[in-house]
Scaffold this motif. Structure first.
Motif, short mmCIF file in Angstrom:
data_model
loop_
_atom_site.label_atom_id
_atom_site.label_comp_id
_atom_site.label_asym_id
_atom_site.label_seq_id
_atom_site.Cartn_x
_atom_site.Cartn_y
_atom_site.Cartn_z
N GLN A 184 29.59 89.01 -41.10
CA GLN A 184 29.12 88.54 -39.82
C GLN A 184 28.04 87.70 -39.75
N ALA A 238 27.32 84.66 -40.37
CA ALA A 238 28.10 83.39 -40.87
C ALA A 238 27.37 83.04 -39.24
N ARG A 239 26.23 83.40 -39.28
CA ARG A 239 24.84 83.26 -37.73
C ARG A 239 24.33 81.86 -38.65
N GLN A 289 26.20 78.94 -39.28
CA GLN A 289 26.48 78.56 -38.34
C GLN A 289 28.07 78.06 -38.90
N LEU A 290 29.22 79.12 -39.58
CA LEU A 290 30.41 78.96 -39.34
C LEU A 290 30.70 80.62 -38.17
N GLU A 291 32.40 80.34 -38.19
CA GLU A 291 32.91 81.28 -38.54
C GLU A 291 33.44 82.29 -39.46
N PRO A 292 33.31 84.00 -39.19
CA PRO A 292 33.37 84.58 -39.80
C PRO A 292 34.50 84.30 -41.24
N GLU A 302 36.05 81.31 -41.22
CA GLU A 302 35.37 80.72 -42.33
C GLU A 302 35.09 80.48 -43.92
N ILE A 346 31.22 89.36 -33.29
CA ILE A 346 32.88 88.71 -33.58
C ILE A 346 34.36 89.46 -33.77
#
Ligand code: ZN
Length: 500
Positions: free
Chosen positions: A89, A92-93, A96-99, A101, A213
């Motif tokens: 996570q 991801a932040r 700037q991607l979805e986990p 992804e 998330i």
């Protein structure tokens, strides 16, 4: 199928003869990568170690179910930062991607590298996020057995209660007092420390804060699975409550595998695996590999040579051969010098292999005896059967090159039957078991060749221009342009570059 194969079992701390639970079948579970970052040498060593084990069982004719999981839910509670974010996570932040992804991206990278390293794919590569229900069910079994407790939406394993009745510490040899003392030193979330009955207890399920998330519904509220439960849930789902071999890096002995044993013992009343195999760690130029030390080199960087510490690029098979030159239970130090020595050594073995493969048999009274070749075969089997001793196996394959010297320098010959055995030895051990792939001419060579060809075309074109046949010269330039090559004419001749 009787066996002479000896495996060092971390559980008993000694080498044992391998006996499968079901004759002819092997069930093997290996802890796979956490896919939140680049594939590194640690991943590679573990993958190659168990690839040899897998390949050898296949060679012996076993039907093997090899399960290697993919951890795509950040599970490392030790890595939790103060906000309670897990590694996936956090990354991801940053990116700037979805986990999912990120997990997908690094899973592809891992699989791509395993493929070029000639690591055979496992029979099943289960993902943690695809087995949340199984993990919840497993946790429920542990609660029902009385070895876990629920606090405020989280579930913890009761290490103290289990140690009184079970065997916590059996794999790592740690005592409860040590565990209690050691656990306090680990960085834990304050909330977790307050919730746990005892510092040695570990999380089976964690309540998710609202900003988290990756979270799922459970009987205890919305949350995510703890550190160790995925491997217990997935290994038992695909291999049964007790299977033959459980593998991983030595760093997983405690707490990860210790916790897996406790979970299975509490939930299924049995130890999950019979043989516990662990590969040792590696160093780079004598130092532990760490991002903070600037010596964290990814596998891709080794393959391209793009890292300050690397003098050049190393081929996948050089990397593979280098790793196999050390026994999996020994430490291994990466350095340019050692890798270049491995590169030369492998070259010599492959030349020998090609020599034997292309050799014409010949009957004479100066033949190499069949007995000598059989001895080589026997020694190779003894080495691999002795806890997968690849460095000793490689040494025997080197000594077998004496047959080549005998043929090329001392007029020795080898008859059809003996040559066939000799070829079989190198094919079996070097190609099938050690998994060395004959690499085609490298891309660098092909690129060099392409550049030479373009230069030659331009030289010819220059002569055409000198003859003032400008129409033809223009035609060649246009044709090259269509192929993406931009030609620039000067008085001295022509230069070219790839079009952007
Ligand atoms: Zn695991």
């Amino acid at each position: 199928m009787s066996s002479t194969l000896q495996i060092y079992n971390t559980y008993s701390r000694k080498k044992e003869i391998f006996e499968p639970i079901v004759s002819g079948f092997v069930g093997m579970y290996v802890c796979g990568p956490t896919v939140y970052g680049d594939t590194h040498l640690g991943h590679l060593r573990s993958a190659i170690t168990f690839d040899i084990v897998y390949r050898y069982f296949l060679h012996k004719g076993y039907k093997v179910r090899y399960v290697k999981n993919i951890t795509d839910v950040g599970h490392l509670t030790d890595e939790l930062n103060d906000a309670g974010e897990d590694k996936l996570q956090k990354k991801a932040r940053l990116e700037q991607l979805e986990p999912m992804e990120i997990a997908q991206k690094y899973t592809y990278q891992y699989e791509r590298i395993m493929d070029i390293m000639n690591v055979l794919p496992p029979s099943i590569a289960p993902r943690a996020t695809g087995h949340i229900i199984e993990q919840i069910e497993f946790i429920q079994k542990i609660i029902d057995a009385g070895f876990a407790y629920v606090v405020n939406g989280s579930v913890y394993f009761d290490v103290v209660k289990y140690t009184k009745e079970g065997k916590y510490g059996i794999l790592s040899g740690r005592k409860l007092e040590e565990l209690l003392a050691g656990a306090g030193e680990e960085r834990r979330e304050l909330k977790e420390q307050q919730e746990k009955r005892n510092p040695a207890d570990f999380a089976l399920w964690k309540k998710a804060p609202p900003e988290h998330i990756m979270k799922w519904n459970s009987p205890w509220g919305v949350g995510f699975p703890g550190w160790h439960i995925e491997c217990s849930a997935m290994s038992s789902k695909y291999l049964g409550n007790t299977f033959d071999i459980h593998g991983g890096g030595m760093d997983l002995i405690f707490p990860h595998h210790e916790a897996e044993i406790a979970q299975s013992d509490a939930g299924h009343q049995c130890i999950p695996a019979r043989y516990w195999m662990h590969n040792n760690m590696l160093t780079i130029n004598g130092q532990k590999m760490a991002k903070s030390l600037g010596n964290f080199i990814t596998v891709d960087e080794f393959l391209t040579g793009k890292h300050l510490l690397l003098e050049k690029a190393y081929s996948p098979m050089t990397m593979r051969f280098f790793i196999l030159q050390a026994h999996y239970r020994s430490t291994l130090d990466f350095s340019n010098q050692a890798l270049q020595a491995a590169e030369k050594g492998l070259q010599r073995l492959l030349e020998g292999y090609q020599f034997f493969m292309n050799l014409t048999p010949c009957e004479s009274n100066n033949s190499i005896s069949m007995q000598e070749i059989e001895q080589l075969q026997q020694k190779c089997y003894q080495a691999i059967e002795d806890d997968f001793n690849t460095p000793v196996l490689i040494a025997h394959l080197y000594s077998g090159l004496e047959f080549k010297t005998a043929i090329t320098h001392h007029n020795k010959t080898v008859d059809t039957q003996s040559l066939s055995l000799l070829q079989n030895i190198y094919k079996t051990f070097l190609i099938d078991i050690l998994g060395i792939k004959i690499e085609e001419k490298t891309n660098t060579n092909q690129t060099e060749l392409l550049h030479q060809l373009i230069d030659e075309i331009l030289k010819l074109r220059y002569e055409i221009r000198l003859q003032k046949n400008f129409a033809k010269a223009d035609e060649i330039r246009n044709r090259l342009s269509e192929l993406g090559i931009e030609v620039k004419d000067t008085k001295e001749g022509s230069t070219w570059k790839w079009k952007e």
